[in-house]
Design a protein around this motif. Sequence first.
Motif, PDB file in Angstrom:
ATOM      1  N   ARG A 112       8.049  -2.785 -42.476  1.00  0.00           N
ATOM      2  CA  ARG A 112       7.937  -1.494 -41.655  1.00  0.00           C
ATOM      3  C   ARG A 112       6.786  -0.981 -41.078  1.00  0.00           C
ATOM      4  O   ARG A 112       6.362  -0.581 -40.126  1.00  0.00           O
ATOM      5  N   ALA A 113       5.578  -0.971 -42.008  1.00  0.00           N
ATOM      6  CA  ALA A 113       4.467  -0.433 -41.750  1.00  0.00           C
ATOM      7  C   ALA A 113       3.350  -0.816 -42.435  1.00  0.00           C
ATOM      8  O   ALA A 113       3.519  -1.254 -43.690  1.00  0.00           O
ATOM      9  N   GLY A 114       2.011  -0.825 -42.199  1.00  0.00           N
ATOM     10  CA  GLY A 114       1.056  -1.005 -43.014  1.00  0.00           C
ATOM     11  C   GLY A 114      -0.391  -0.553 -42.080  1.00  0.00           C
ATOM     12  O   GLY A 114      -0.377  -0.104 -41.168  1.00  0.00           O
ATOM     13  N   GLU A 115      -1.418  -0.934 -42.957  1.00  0.00           N
ATOM     14  CA  GLU A 115      -2.810  -0.469 -42.323  1.00  0.00           C
ATOM     15  C   GLU A 115      -3.516  -1.623 -42.216  1.00  0.00           C
ATOM     16  O   GLU A 115      -3.540  -2.561 -42.986  1.00  0.00           O
ATOM     17  N   VAL A 116      -4.040  -1.737 -41.074  1.00  0.00           N
ATOM     18  CA  VAL A 116      -5.090  -2.905 -40.727  1.00  0.00           C
ATOM     19  C   VAL A 116      -6.371  -2.739 -41.720  1.00  0.00           C
ATOM     20  O   VAL A 116      -7.055  -1.748 -41.639  1.00  0.00           O
ATOM     21  N   VAL A 117      -6.710  -4.081 -42.587  1.00  0.00           N
ATOM     22  CA  VAL A 117      -7.804  -3.894 -43.513  1.00  0.00           C
ATOM     23  C   VAL A 117      -8.840  -5.034 -43.205  1.00  0.00           C
ATOM     24  O   VAL A 117      -9.795  -4.947 -43.650  1.00  0.00           O
ATOM     25  N   ALA A 118      -8.413  -5.774 -42.078  1.00  0.00           N
ATOM     26  CA  ALA A 118      -9.429  -6.816 -41.713  1.00  0.00           C
ATOM     27  C   ALA A 118      -9.003  -7.283 -40.170  1.00  0.00           C
ATOM     28  O   ALA A 118      -7.850  -7.114 -39.864  1.00  0.00           O
ATOM     29  N   GLY A 119      -9.985  -7.698 -39.610  1.00  0.00           N
ATOM     30  CA  GLY A 119      -9.712  -7.946 -38.180  1.00  0.00           C
ATOM     31  C   GLY A 119      -9.586  -6.670 -37.214  1.00  0.00           C
ATOM     32  O   GLY A 119      -8.849  -6.843 -36.400  1.00  0.00           O
ATOM     33  N   GLU A 120     -10.349  -5.492 -37.687  1.00  0.00           N
ATOM     34  CA  GLU A 120     -10.328  -4.459 -36.788  1.00  0.00           C
ATOM     35  C   GLU A 120     -10.577  -4.492 -35.488  1.00  0.00           C
ATOM     36  O   GLU A 120     -10.012  -3.816 -34.526  1.00  0.00           O
ATOM     37  N   ASP A 121     -11.641  -5.432 -35.064  1.00  0.00           N
ATOM     38  CA  ASP A 121     -12.021  -5.422 -33.327  1.00  0.00           C
ATOM     39  C   ASP A 121     -10.792  -6.145 -32.910  1.00  0.00           C
ATOM     40  O   ASP A 121     -10.500  -5.941 -31.644  1.00  0.00           O
ATOM     41  N   VAL A 122     -10.085  -7.233 -33.605  1.00  0.00           N
ATOM     42  CA  VAL A 122      -9.074  -7.949 -32.783  1.00  0.00           C
ATOM     43  C   VAL A 122      -7.944  -6.898 -32.594  1.00  0.00           C
ATOM     44  O   VAL A 122      -7.231  -6.668 -31.473  1.00  0.00           O
ATOM     45  N   ALA A 123      -7.701  -6.340 -33.857  1.00  0.00           N
ATOM     46  CA  ALA A 123      -6.520  -5.310 -33.670  1.00  0.00           C
ATOM     47  C   ALA A 123      -6.942  -3.968 -32.622  1.00  0.00           C
ATOM     48  O   ALA A 123      -5.907  -3.658 -31.787  1.00  0.00           O
ATOM     49  N   ALA A 124      -8.096  -3.768 -32.318  1.00  0.00           N
ATOM     50  CA  ALA A 124      -8.436  -2.689 -31.519  1.00  0.00           C
ATOM     51  C   ALA A 124      -8.095  -3.084 -30.054  1.00  0.00           C
ATOM     52  O   ALA A 124      -7.807  -2.445 -29.103  1.00  0.00           O
ATOM     53  N   ASP A 125      -8.576  -4.444 -29.781  1.00  0.00           N
ATOM     54  CA  ASP A 125      -8.249  -5.113 -28.468  1.00  0.00           C
ATOM     55  C   ASP A 125      -6.790  -5.302 -28.073  1.00  0.00           C
ATOM     56  O   ASP A 125      -6.265  -4.957 -27.076  1.00  0.00           O
ATOM     57  N   ARG A 126      -6.255  -5.748 -29.228  1.00  0.00           N
ATOM     58  CA  ARG A 126      -4.907  -5.838 -28.904  1.00  0.00           C
ATOM     59  C   ARG A 126      -3.801  -4.567 -28.930  1.00  0.00           C
ATOM     60  O   ARG A 126      -2.798  -4.489 -28.452  1.00  0.00           O
ATOM     61  N   ARG A 127      -4.330  -3.431 -29.485  1.00  0.00           N
ATOM     62  CA  ARG A 127      -3.768  -2.171 -29.531  1.00  0.00           C
ATOM     63  C   ARG A 127      -4.463  -1.086 -28.738  1.00  0.00           C
ATOM     64  O   ARG A 127      -4.362   0.072 -29.007  1.00  0.00           O
ATOM     65  N   ALA A 128      -5.089  -1.601 -27.580  1.00  0.00           N
ATOM     66  CA  ALA A 128      -5.825  -0.789 -26.844  1.00  0.00           C
ATOM     67  C   ALA A 128      -5.287   0.552 -26.515  1.00  0.00           C
ATOM     68  O   ALA A 128      -4.242   0.610 -25.935  1.00  0.00           O
ATOM     69  N   GLY A 129      -5.865   1.704 -26.638  1.00  0.00           N
ATOM     70  CA  GLY A 129      -5.433   3.048 -26.396  1.00  0.00           C
ATOM     71  C   GLY A 129      -4.427   3.605 -27.469  1.00  0.00           C
ATOM     72  O   GLY A 129      -4.007   4.845 -27.190  1.00  0.00           O
TER      73      GLY A 129
END
Length: 223
Positions: A112-129
């Motif tokens: 259901r949910a979680g916190e990004v703990v690695a790959g923050e740069d990739v996640a930020a691009d994938r979830r822009a805005g």
Amino acid sequence: MARFEDPAPARLTAAAGERLPRGFFDRPVLDVAPDLLGCTVTHAGVTVRLTEVEAYAGEQDPGSHAFRGPTPRTQVMFGHPGGLYVYFTYGMHWCANLVCGPEGHASAVLLRAGEVVAGEDVAADRRAGIARRDWARGPARLATTLALSGDQDGLDVCAPDSPVVVGPRVGAVEVHRVRTGPRVGVSGAGGDGTAYPWRFWVEGEASVSAYRPGKPRRRPDAS
């Protein structure tokens, strides 16, 4: 009912980078679900630490996709423990589940949910805005952040070459912070929080999603 004491070290501890073994998933869904809190899921350059999950007990559970038996869509749920069941919902979102229990029983845990703990740069691009706390706050957002879709449906997360890795807990999960309650968005008998308090989350985690009760489907007018 699920147990909330700290799981035995053999079940959850492993060297960094190792994946959870099949034996972890080959247990009752109400044991596996809370034990997944604090564990990690890694795929496509991003790692998420799980803070919220829901248990579904197959043909014994009116809230489960598998309640009425196997279909082409749910066949993965009837397979071996450690299978990844990824389904499409509302015509726009993917959601990911981990199959558990004996083969043929169709139990699964929704991530259901979680916190990004690695790959923050990739996640930020994938979830822009999108605000960081919302990157994986909800099952569709979690799947998007991890780039999980129908292409990953049916993968075996216990296989050594699987691109999806479910790893052991990151840090401790304090027993007094684990909460249970009704599953989000489930209507009918499966949404009864007294009979099925099968949503598990870690109190105080910003990434935990908000509870919303299910809405009964309206039948079209007969006129």
